[in-house]
Design a protein around this motif. Structure first.
Motif, PDB file in Angstrom:
ATOM      1  N   ALA B 184       0.834  -1.205   0.000  1.00  0.00           N
ATOM      2  CA  ALA B 184       0.000   0.000   0.000  1.00  0.00           C
ATOM      3  C   ALA B 184       0.869   1.255   0.000  1.00  0.00           C
ATOM      4  O   ALA B 184       0.621   2.201  -0.762  1.00  0.00           O
ATOM      5  N   LEU B 185       1.911   1.271   0.820  1.00  0.00           N
ATOM      6  CA  LEU B 185       2.763   2.464   0.915  1.00  0.00           C
ATOM      7  C   LEU B 185       3.515   2.719  -0.388  1.00  0.00           C
ATOM      8  O   LEU B 185       3.598   3.857  -0.856  1.00  0.00           O
ATOM      9  N   VAL B 186       4.062   1.652  -0.983  1.00  0.00           N
ATOM     10  CA  VAL B 186       4.813   1.856  -2.228  1.00  0.00           C
ATOM     11  C   VAL B 186       3.875   2.334  -3.334  1.00  0.00           C
ATOM     12  O   VAL B 186       4.194   3.268  -4.079  1.00  0.00           O
ATOM     13  N   ILE B 187       2.697   1.732  -3.396  1.00  0.00           N
ATOM     14  CA  ILE B 187       1.770   2.123  -4.465  1.00  0.00           C
ATOM     15  C   ILE B 187       1.291   3.559  -4.275  1.00  0.00           C
ATOM     16  O   ILE B 187       1.264   4.354  -5.222  1.00  0.00           O
ATOM     17  N   MET B 188       0.908   3.913  -3.055  1.00  0.00           N
ATOM     18  CA  MET B 188       0.488   5.294  -2.792  1.00  0.00           C
ATOM     19  C   MET B 188       1.604   6.271  -3.159  1.00  0.00           C
ATOM     20  O   MET B 188       1.368   7.295  -3.795  1.00  0.00           O
ATOM     21  N   ALA B 189       2.819   5.949  -2.754  1.00  0.00           N
ATOM     22  CA  ALA B 189       3.961   6.836  -3.032  1.00  0.00           C
ATOM     23  C   ALA B 189       4.230   6.913  -4.536  1.00  0.00           C
ATOM     24  O   ALA B 189       4.437   7.997  -5.086  1.00  0.00           O
ATOM     25  N   ASN B 190       4.208   5.764  -5.199  1.00  0.00           N
ATOM     26  CA  ASN B 190       4.449   5.736  -6.644  1.00  0.00           C
ATOM     27  C   ASN B 190       3.479   6.657  -7.382  1.00  0.00           C
ATOM     28  O   ASN B 190       3.865   7.384  -8.287  1.00  0.00           O
TER      29      ASN B 190
END
Lengths: 487, 487
Positions: B184-190
């Motif tokens: 979730a964090l990587v996708i939100m950041a991406n």
């Protein structure tokens, strides 16, 4: 929706409240109406709002420089109007306001709404003028709204202070010391299909203030939920007495502006409000059964919960999430918001383990399993939880809908629909969450799910924290209702 | 962006950290690769991820039932592989894992990442097996990641545990005890254009745990910002020693799962983690210069602040808002988040009153005026505030962009652009806010403004509360940096 039923038997003694006339003016003068009003902006907004709402009474713009404004005959001054209007909206500069108030009071105007700023919030001269206009109005038996306010929004009588607000009537009543916050709250709510009975933006509260407004909305049969944005109190003791009675009939949420030291100084500059003692304020709110919310979003969540959630009979929440980490954070969020996440009994865990078998799943509350992507399994899990009697509500935290199955929108939609159906059939209250990440890609999916939720009459929250807070304040705000589920 | 410079002179003594090899495997076996992998889901995700990332080493699926998986020759068992792989990803059922670990350790595999769940988090038999595999790995000199984890994401070497993550490398390093939260964090950041150097999802932390991961990222020249999601600590004392050193070089944010009683029980079921004493934890974080964030959104805001905001040299914030109510609430939000909103000096107020003349405006901080809709005025106000030296950052709260001028998107865009330019020319740090209301209409406008902000390299926050918290933790997390502005 059950709450609407409550309103019919509300505090009302069968008689209208003394302020009822405010919402039924047969004619309105806008004194100081700009000759070329810019839409949505400044003093021009009032003519725009009334005409676009189709207000049916007479509208009299007053402006000495022109003879016509947008097809309406414009009058040179207040004294030259052909009839005494029921309501005057005052947009002239502050130093001219006392003269107008005097004229209005003498001619029998029932109410004046003073948009003009520069009174108690601005300077010692402003405070003096504010005192003067209050005395003039009272002497003439006229009510005064503001100064430094937007006034009245009542869709059923086509009164509005902005053309942007919904034409549809609803059951939320609100009084708001800030025009800007009232606009933001109404617009945010309207977008979510939430509509209002009456909204009053009352600015400096020189005459009409929080006690009477609360009393009015408490009695108003069109209002079933009450929201307030308050910066300062004129009569705190009486307010809490009225609040104490009101919360037996209608849920009330209060957003307090100026809670911090710097915020209180800002409130003093904004509406001339003196902040009350913070701790005393919190204690009185709690004792009187009202809930405090923080920020505009908290107020919106309160409205959604009251209008769209079934009321939980207790604070025990069962959490369903995809993934262990999200389920841990959701549990932390829930506990911090004031609900509990009890571990399931051995019997319930045993039943749950019969349907959730995948390694890496948790079944003790929170329930965490990738198997939740199967809609029939979600239904079964909700049913088992509801039957157990071990929790009072279910919070479901969907993952981002970001890729192929099972993280796609089709899976999320099916999960949401299965949840709605099972909430209906079992009667267990439901709070649904999908993070939206504030970006176009993820938010697009959130908005699509939101649409489905609105159609089904369920709220959708963007964080577990907001969902849990909504559950918590909903329970709190309805705990003293004498007929909390309408039966 | 200044922070990127810091990384080059980081803690590094010129030598690679002992874990460097983890991110450069020349061959990978996926033992227990499904014969028909479902994209994005379960054990199948690893083959999908590596092939879609264009991993250049040899990939060996192992599955006794088939001879080929998606064009790759599939091997019957680990012992039949044609070479000893550098990394083994283990997806076979838990009871079979000790045998595989033994084989790998004996044949000289360097590292094994155990996706399989059902160990320390599940049962006493699981705990026994977890102990057994750690001993087998250590005996053979092999490092073990997990069990119950997703493993390694390193775009520069084309390692990934999900095909959904960005192929682009960035400067954020993260270790995350939850695979779901790391996704979730990587996708939100991406989505926000933020990319990662290395991410490690390390599950039950049976062998590889928080201390070494922090040490690695502290030394890693590709990493300038460190994020951690932690449920439990293996060696708290050493962790805080390393943290204390790391925060002199790189900002570190920690999201702690299982902070509440029920959350801690959930963490125990999730990764077998025993929560540490809450108050002790908070104290140690603060003393060691790391910041704590709450929720995934808080972590994203930390990344955005570090990467896209100029670092304020102090906590004094000037607030600009359209409307008194929003300015009062913004001030409350700011103070609650730990920054200050000082009243301007009489000299500064005098200067401000020369440019903001409209009645109903406030000019003492917060600055509240409808005149802010004029871009040149925003620029002038920011310039005056920046020149005064009375605040260290400016927070601008735009209204909803919901209708005709001045509440339309064109006005908001012009306001944002004027703010960016003046922030650049004066050097004053800027935090921009526009509420988005979680609905399609308002969020559409937010997303469009977000796009402009991303192009200009500025963050956009959806609430003043998030913006103020981002400012506050950014200041805190960078307060001990020896070269906080890269010079």
């Amino acid at each position: 929706l059950r709450l609407r039923a409550t309103a019919k038997n509300a505090i009302s003694d069968g008689q209208s409240h003394i302020l009822e006339f405010l919402f039924h003016p047969k004619s309105i003068a806008i004194v100081g109406s700009p000759s070329q009003p810019a839409a949505n902006q400044g003093a021009g907004v009032f003519l725009d709002a009334l005409t676009s709402f189709g207000y049916e009474g007479n509208i009299y713009p007053v402006n000495p420089k022109v003879s016509e404004i947008r097809g309406y005959k414009s009058y040179h001054d207040f004294m030259s109007l052909p009839q005494v209007p029921d309501l005057v909206i005052c947009c002239i500069p502050a130093p001219m306001v006392p003269g107008l108030v005097d004229d209005c009071a003498k001619r029998g105007v029932k109410a004046i709404c003073i948009y003009t700023a520069g009174f108690g919030e601005a300077s010692s001269e402003g405070r003096r003028m504010q005192q003067e206009i209050v005395e003039l109005a009272r002497h003439g038996g006229m009510r005064l709204i503001g100064p430094n306010c937007m006034g009245l929004y009542c869709p059923s009588t086509r009164l509005s202070y902005s053309p942007l607000l919904s034409r549809e009537s609803g059951s939320v009543g609100m009084f708001c010391q800030s025009g800007g916050n009232s606009l933001a709250l109404v617009i945010m709510a309207n977008y979510l299909g939430i509509h209002f009975s009456k909204v009053v933006s009352y600015g400096n509260a020189a005459d009409l203030a929080e006690v009477e407004l609360l009393e009015y909305l408490a009695k108003d049969p069109e209002t079933s939920i009450i929201c307030a944005y308050i910066e300062g109190m004129k009569d705190g003791r009486r307010f809490f007495d009225v609040l104490n009675e009101t919360t037996k009939w209608k849920p009330v949420a209060i957003l307090k502006g100026g809670r911090t030291g710097a915020g209180a100084e800002a409130a003093l500059s904004h509406t001339g409000s003196l902040a009350s003692d913070e701790r005393k304020w919190q204690g009185l709110c709690r004792q009187s059964g009202a809930v405090e919310v923080y920020g505009l979003e908290g107020m919106i969540d309160f409205m959604e919960a009251c209008l769209r959630m079934k009321r939980p009979t207790g604070r025990r929440v069962g959490i369903l999430a995809w993934g262990g980490g999200p389920s841990v954070l959701s549990t932390d969020d829930a506990v911090r918001a004031g609900v509990t996440v009890p571990r399931f009994s051995p019997e319930l865990r045993k039943r749950m383990n019969q349907v959730i078998s995948e390694a890496g799943s948790s079944t003790a509350n929170p329930i965490d399993s990738a198997m939740l992507a199967v809609p029939s399994l979600i239904s079964e899990v909700i049913r088992i939880v509801a039957d157990s009697g071990e929790v009072d509500a279910v919070l479901i935290r969907l993952p981002f809908a970001v890729g192929g199955p099972p993280f796609d929108l089709a899976t999320m939609k099916a999960a949401a629909e299965a949840s709605f159906q099972t909430s209906h059939s079992t009667g267990i209250p439901l709070a649904l969450v999908m993070p939206h990440g504030d970006t176009a890609e993820s938010a697009g999916q959130f908005m699509e799910l939101r649409r489905i939720c609105l159609e089904a009459g369920f709220p959708l929250f963007s964080t577990t924290s907001r969902a849990a807070q909504a559950l918590s304040i909903f329970i709190e705000a309805t705990s003293r209702l004498e007929h909390p589920s309408g039966d």
